[in-house]
Design a protein around this motif. Sequence first.
Motif, PDB file in Angstrom:
ATOM      1  N   TYR A  48       0.575  -1.425  -0.025  1.00 37.55           N
ATOM      2  CA  TYR A  48       0.289   0.271  -0.009  1.00 37.55           C
ATOM      3  C   TYR A  48       0.705   1.362   0.218  1.00 37.55           C
ATOM      4  N   CYS A  49       2.001   0.976   0.724  1.00 32.72           N
ATOM      5  CA  CYS A  49       3.102   2.757   1.072  1.00 32.72           C
ATOM      6  C   CYS A  49       3.658   2.353  -0.475  1.00 32.72           C
ATOM      7  N   PHE A  50       3.733   1.371  -1.344  1.00 32.51           N
ATOM      8  CA  PHE A  50       4.406   1.721  -2.646  1.00 32.51           C
ATOM      9  C   PHE A  50       2.942   2.410  -3.826  1.00 32.51           C
ATOM     10  N   VAL A  51       2.531   2.081  -3.475  1.00 37.96           N
ATOM     11  CA  VAL A  51       1.002   2.584  -4.478  1.00 37.96           C
ATOM     12  C   VAL A  51       0.823   4.249  -4.120  1.00 37.96           C
ATOM     13  N   LEU A  52       1.517   4.200  -2.592  1.00 36.34           N
ATOM     14  CA  LEU A  52       0.846   5.359  -1.914  1.00 36.34           C
ATOM     15  C   LEU A  52       1.818   6.540  -2.616  1.00 36.34           C
ATOM     16  N   LEU A  53       3.124   5.747  -2.649  1.00 36.64           N
ATOM     17  CA  LEU A  53       4.133   6.874  -3.312  1.00 36.64           C
ATOM     18  C   LEU A  53       4.279   7.043  -4.472  1.00 36.64           C
ATOM     19  N   GLY A  54       3.895   6.385  -5.117  1.00 33.98           N
ATOM     20  CA  GLY A  54       3.106   6.920  -6.706  1.00 33.98           C
ATOM     21  C   GLY A  54       2.413   7.328  -6.826  1.00 33.98           C
ATOM     22  N   LEU A  55       1.891   7.273  -6.413  1.00 35.36           N
ATOM     23  CA  LEU A  55       0.229   8.787  -6.317  1.00 35.36           C
ATOM     24  C   LEU A  55       1.128   9.974  -6.272  1.00 35.36           C
ATOM     25  N   PHE A  56       2.125   9.789  -4.451  1.00 36.40           N
ATOM     26  CA  PHE A  56       2.163  11.193  -3.985  1.00 36.40           C
ATOM     27  C   PHE A  56       3.035  11.871  -4.935  1.00 36.40           C
ATOM     28  N   ILE A  86       7.032  19.357 -20.209  1.00 37.34           N
ATOM     29  CA  ILE A  86       5.554  19.329 -21.035  1.00 37.34           C
ATOM     30  C   ILE A  86       5.214  20.019 -22.047  1.00 37.34           C
ATOM     31  N   GLU A  87       4.669  19.010 -22.472  1.00 39.10           N
ATOM     32  CA  GLU A  87       4.433  19.102 -24.467  1.00 39.10           C
ATOM     33  C   GLU A  87       2.967  19.830 -24.611  1.00 39.10           C
ATOM     34  N   THR A  88       2.094  18.697 -23.822  1.00 41.41           N
ATOM     35  CA  THR A  88       0.813  18.631 -24.107  1.00 41.41           C
ATOM     36  C   THR A  88       0.211  18.852 -22.138  1.00 41.41           C
ATOM     37  N   PHE A  89      -1.066  19.383 -22.448  1.00 45.08           N
ATOM     38  CA  PHE A  89      -2.020  18.713 -21.501  1.00 45.08           C
ATOM     39  C   PHE A  89      -1.761  17.798 -20.992  1.00 45.08           C
ATOM     40  N   SER A  90      -1.385  16.414 -20.910  1.00 48.44           N
ATOM     41  CA  SER A  90      -1.579  15.164 -20.503  1.00 48.44           C
ATOM     42  C   SER A  90      -0.558  15.324 -19.803  1.00 48.44           C
ATOM     43  N   ASP A  91       0.784  16.250 -20.439  1.00 50.05           N
ATOM     44  CA  ASP A  91       1.670  15.839 -19.644  1.00 50.05           C
ATOM     45  C   ASP A  91       2.046  16.956 -18.492  1.00 50.05           C
ATOM     46  N   PHE A  92       0.845  18.140 -18.502  1.00 46.99           N
ATOM     47  CA  PHE A  92       0.903  18.764 -17.045  1.00 46.99           C
ATOM     48  C   PHE A  92       0.082  18.273 -16.032  1.00 46.99           C
ATOM     49  N   PHE A  93      -0.901  17.043 -16.272  1.00 47.21           N
ATOM     50  CA  PHE A  93      -1.697  16.617 -15.319  1.00 47.21           C
ATOM     51  C   PHE A  93      -1.048  15.609 -14.548  1.00 47.21           C
ATOM     52  N   PHE A  94      -0.409  14.155 -16.235  1.00 50.45           N
ATOM     53  CA  PHE A  94      -1.082  12.512 -15.118  1.00 50.45           C
ATOM     54  C   PHE A  94       0.425  12.517 -15.180  1.00 50.45           C
ATOM     55  N   ASN A  95       0.994  12.756 -14.614  1.00 51.80           N
ATOM     56  CA  ASN A  95       2.539  12.057 -14.949  1.00 51.80           C
ATOM     57  C   ASN A  95       3.285  11.095 -13.554  1.00 51.80           C
ATOM     58  N   PHE A  96       2.189  10.029 -13.588  1.00 51.75           N
ATOM     59  CA  PHE A  96       1.710   8.675 -12.290  1.00 51.75           C
ATOM     60  C   PHE A  96       3.872   7.884 -12.249  1.00 51.75           C
ATOM     61  N   ASN A  97       3.907   7.744 -11.646  1.00 51.20           N
ATOM     62  CA  ASN A  97       5.036   7.094 -11.766  1.00 51.20           C
ATOM     63  C   ASN A  97       4.585   5.101 -11.603  1.00 51.20           C
ATOM     64  N   PHE A  98       3.546   4.810 -12.470  1.00 47.48           N
ATOM     65  CA  PHE A  98       3.337   3.414 -13.058  1.00 47.48           C
ATOM     66  C   PHE A  98       4.061   2.550 -12.539  1.00 47.48           C
ATOM     67  N   THR A  99       5.607   2.269 -12.341  1.00 46.21           N
ATOM     68  CA  THR A  99       6.533   1.648 -11.662  1.00 46.21           C
ATOM     69  C   THR A  99       6.596   1.096 -10.516  1.00 46.21           C
ATOM     70  N   LEU A 100       6.432   2.854  -9.860  1.00 42.97           N
ATOM     71  CA  LEU A 100       5.784   1.998  -8.384  1.00 42.97           C
ATOM     72  C   LEU A 100       3.783   1.595  -7.986  1.00 42.97           C
ATOM     73  N   ILE A 101       3.665   1.970  -8.486  1.00 40.88           N
ATOM     74  CA  ILE A 101       2.011   1.425  -8.374  1.00 40.88           C
ATOM     75  C   ILE A 101       1.879   0.087  -9.160  1.00 40.88           C
ATOM     76  N   PHE A 102       2.899  -0.272 -10.177  1.00 40.09           N
ATOM     77  CA  PHE A 102       2.947  -1.066 -10.327  1.00 40.09           C
ATOM     78  C   PHE A 102       3.399  -2.711  -9.370  1.00 40.09           C
ATOM     79  N   ALA A 103       4.393  -2.281  -8.705  1.00 41.62           N
ATOM     80  CA  ALA A 103       5.138  -3.301  -7.440  1.00 41.62           C
ATOM     81  C   ALA A 103       4.626  -2.880  -6.125  1.00 41.62           C
ATOM     82  N   GLY A 104       4.059  -2.011  -6.402  1.00 39.96           N
ATOM     83  CA  GLY A 104       2.434  -1.895  -4.769  1.00 39.96           C
ATOM     84  C   GLY A 104       1.879  -3.187  -5.423  1.00 39.96           C
ATOM     85  N   ILE A 105       1.520  -3.369  -6.574  1.00 39.61           N
ATOM     86  CA  ILE A 105       0.663  -4.499  -6.800  1.00 39.61           C
ATOM     87  C   ILE A 105       0.934  -5.436  -6.802  1.00 39.61           C
ATOM     88  N   ILE A 106       2.687  -6.004  -7.368  1.00 43.64           N
ATOM     89  CA  ILE A 106       3.234  -7.215  -6.724  1.00 43.64           C
ATOM     90  C   ILE A 106       3.451  -7.639  -5.911  1.00 43.64           C
TER      91      ILE A 106
END
Length: 128
Positions: A48-56, A86-106
């Motif tokens: 859970y902490c790994f998933v929170l790290l990816g979000l934080f 930052i080139e587009t609007f999505s780069d400004f808002f959605f830059n989650f660390n999916f590596t940490l989130i995926f590691a948290g799931i594993i």
Amino acid sequence: VILILLLMALLTALYIVIIDQIRKWLKNVSRGYIFTYKNAKIIILISYCFVLLGLFESIIKLAGNFAMYHFLGHNSKLYALIDKDIETFSDFFFNFNFTLIFAGIIIWVIGNVFKYGAFLQDEFDYTV
């Protein structure tokens, strides 16, 4: 700025929790208590902490971007010159660390395997 400092303090607290829980888990393993419910809970908490790290981390980047944009007087062209990532609007808002989130799931899956292993260990201990 205060929001960014608060988020950094929470991020540091998450790192401290992860390190403390890993220390507890390693201590239990060194004592010979491998498949226990306590170890399974520790591993699931770490996940859970790994998933929170990816979000934080993404929230901290977002808060930093908003602070810089506000500091520049809402001038998007000047902000684009400063930050080349930052080139587009999505780069400004959605830059989650999916590596940490995926590691948290594993790690969560591994924690549930340990929980099932603890169940099997208890069943074996009671039958013998």
